[in-house]
Enzyme design. Structure first.
Site, short mmCIF file in Angstrom:
data_model
loop_
_atom_site.label_atom_id
_atom_site.label_comp_id
_atom_site.label_asym_id
_atom_site.label_seq_id
_atom_site.Cartn_x
_atom_site.Cartn_y
_atom_site.Cartn_z
N HIS A 93 1.45 -71.48 -9.22
CA HIS A 93 0.80 -72.23 -8.13
C HIS A 93 1.89 -72.72 -7.17
O HIS A 93 2.15 -73.91 -7.05
CB HIS A 93 0.02 -73.41 -8.72
CG HIS A 93 -0.97 -74.02 -7.78
ND1 HIS A 93 -1.23 -73.53 -6.52
CD2 HIS A 93 -1.77 -75.11 -7.92
CE1 HIS A 93 -2.14 -74.27 -5.94
NE2 HIS A 93 -2.49 -75.25 -6.76
N ARG A 107 0.10 -81.47 0.62
CA ARG A 107 -0.34 -80.07 0.59
C ARG A 107 -0.49 -79.55 2.02
O ARG A 107 -0.13 -78.43 2.34
CB ARG A 107 -1.68 -79.93 -0.16
CG ARG A 107 -1.68 -80.33 -1.63
CD ARG A 107 -0.81 -79.43 -2.47
NE ARG A 107 -1.15 -78.03 -2.31
CZ ARG A 107 -2.12 -77.39 -3.00
NH1 ARG A 107 -2.79 -78.03 -3.92
NH2 ARG A 107 -2.35 -76.10 -2.80
N GLN A 152 1.38 -75.59 -4.43
CA GLN A 152 1.31 -76.95 -4.99
C GLN A 152 2.72 -77.54 -5.12
O GLN A 152 2.96 -78.70 -4.77
CB GLN A 152 0.64 -76.89 -6.37
CG GLN A 152 0.63 -78.21 -7.09
CD GLN A 152 -0.26 -79.23 -6.41
OE1 GLN A 152 -1.41 -78.94 -6.15
NE2 GLN A 152 0.26 -80.41 -6.11
N ARG A 187 -6.64 -66.85 -4.17
CA ARG A 187 -6.70 -67.61 -5.43
C ARG A 187 -7.46 -66.75 -6.42
O ARG A 187 -8.62 -66.40 -6.19
CB ARG A 187 -7.38 -68.96 -5.23
CG ARG A 187 -7.65 -69.66 -6.55
CD ARG A 187 -8.09 -71.10 -6.38
NE ARG A 187 -6.98 -71.95 -6.01
CZ ARG A 187 -6.91 -73.27 -6.24
NH1 ARG A 187 -7.91 -73.88 -6.87
NH2 ARG A 187 -5.87 -73.98 -5.88
N ASP A 212 -1.01 -82.31 -15.66
CA ASP A 212 -2.12 -81.49 -15.13
C ASP A 212 -3.16 -81.39 -16.25
O ASP A 212 -2.88 -81.77 -17.40
CB ASP A 212 -1.58 -80.10 -14.74
CG ASP A 212 -2.64 -79.18 -14.14
OD1 ASP A 212 -3.69 -79.68 -13.67
OD2 ASP A 212 -2.43 -77.95 -14.13
N1 NVA Z 1 -3.83 -75.74 -13.95
C1 NVA Z 1 -4.97 -76.00 -13.11
C2 NVA Z 1 -4.51 -76.33 -11.73
C3 NVA Z 1 -5.62 -76.63 -10.76
C4 NVA Z 1 -5.12 -76.93 -9.39
C5 NVA Z 1 -5.89 -74.79 -13.10
O1 NVA Z 1 -5.39 -73.67 -13.00
O2 NVA Z 1 -7.10 -74.97 -13.22
N1 CP Z 2 -4.24 -78.92 -6.75
C1 CP Z 2 -5.06 -77.97 -6.31
O1 CP Z 2 -4.70 -76.81 -6.11
O2 CP Z 2 -6.32 -78.40 -6.07
P1 CP Z 2 -7.58 -77.49 -5.76
O3 CP Z 2 -7.88 -76.69 -7.01
O4 CP Z 2 -8.67 -78.46 -5.41
O5 CP Z 2 -7.24 -76.57 -4.62
#
Ligand code: NVA
Ligand code: CP
Length: 311
Positions: free
Chosen positions: A129, A291, A132, A102, A223
């Site tokens: 992502h 997930r 997800q 990540r 989101d």
């Molecule tokens: N768009 C959000 C998703 C978090 C799971 C981010 O990147 O912070």
């Molecule tokens: N939706 C998601 O990826 O959540 P986290 O950021 O908690 O991993």
């Protein structure tokens, strides 16, 4: 069932439609306990951003498959002291069987994947992502039986989740609509890629009109308005994004059978109201659970024949 043995998952565009379908089938079977896999492999997690769901669900998935997990906290390993990614990648390659990353830049993920021969999984970048969206499609499939011809509408910021939804829905044969404020549209390259994948069979709509987008949709998705790394602009975004809130009025435009999804974490009262999150249309908690099942399927498929399948 198609295997992804030895493959990276950096983008949903890495998958064919039939590979995606196989993953969703395997996830459903694993969830129902119809198949069990056992492995003795090690997953590394290299996360430079916060995470609850992705970190915990990947860890539990690997444990349930019989494998083990090492959390490579970036401030503990030598990358924090400037060790180059290309060196770190080649070293981790010699210890681990699979690595989930990540990070911010998609390019860093791609560099890692180029230098590490082991499979690398995108656990979120600023661009995509994919993990997800596997869970989102699994959840939608559970609700509607099949995905072809259904319409998913994403309302909010044209971010990483919107990008992977565009690709994932196009691959799954769903119509996909994305409604954002002007200047917050999804990346044009990804929109073009989604249109190419949809090949005219399904709709790919990009609009600034949330009502037109949500009208008649089976899945309404949102989101956060400011993603990780964009915290400084969060305050400025509030008034711009307010018309894009998923609330009772907007949801009333969706199809009668519509469900609501959110990848979480949510900012209640901003992109989604409490009422909608807790309402009868919300499948957000099933989505979060999925997930685990979707990523277990992904790991099982990537680790492939190394696993024994005790059906
Ligand atoms: N768009 C959000 C998703 C978090 C799971 C981010 O990147 O912070
Ligand atoms: N939706 C998601 O990826 O959540 P986290 O950021 O908690 O991993």
């Amino acid at each position: 069932m198609e295997s992804l043995k030895g493959r990276d998952l950096l983008s949903l565009a890495d998958l064919s439609a039939s590979e995606l379908n196989s993953l969703l089938e395997l996830a459903a079977q694993l969830k129902k306990g119809e198949v069990q896999w056992r492995c003795n492999k090690v997953l590394g997690l290299l996360f430079s951003k916060a995470s609850t769901r992705t970190r915990v669900s990947l860890t539990v998935a690997m444990y349930q498959l019989g494998g083990q997990v090492i959390d490579l906290l970036p401030n503990v390993i030598q990358v924090s002291r400037g060790e180059p990614l290309i060196d770190t990648a080649r070293v981790l390659d010699r210890y681990l069987d699979v690595l989930a990353i990540r990070t911010f830049e998609q390019q860093d993920l791609e560099t890692f994947a180029e230098y590490a021969k082991i499979p690398v999984i995108n656990a979120l970048t600023d661009r995509e992502h994919p993990c997800q969206i596997l869970a989102d499609l699994l959840t939608s499939k559970e609700c509607f039986g099949n995905l072809e011809g259904r319409t998913l509408t994403y309302v909010g910021d044209g971010n990483n989740v919107a990008h992977s939804l565009l690709l994932g829905c196009a691959l799954a044969g769903m119509n996909v609509r994305v409604a954002t404020p002007p200047k917050f549209e999804p990346n044009g390259e990804i929109v073009a890629q989604a249109r190419q994948m949809a090949a005219g069979r399904t709709e790919v709509m990009i609009t600034t009109d949330p009502v037109a987008a949500v009208t008649g949709s089976q899945v309404v998705y949102t989101d956060v308005w400011a993603s990780m790394g964009q915290e400084a602009s969060a305050g400025d975004r509030l008034p711009v994004f307010q018309p894009y809130q998923v609330n009772k009025e907007l949801l009333a435009k969706a199809a009668p059978e519509a469900i609501v999804l959110h990848c979480l974490p949510a900012h209640r009262g901003e992109e989604i109201t409490d009422e909608v999150m807790e309402g009868s249309r919300s499948r957000i908690w099933d989505q979060a659970e999925n997930r685990l099942h979707a990523q277990k399927a992904l790991l099982a498929s990537i680790l492939g024949n190394e696993l024994s399948n005790f059906q």
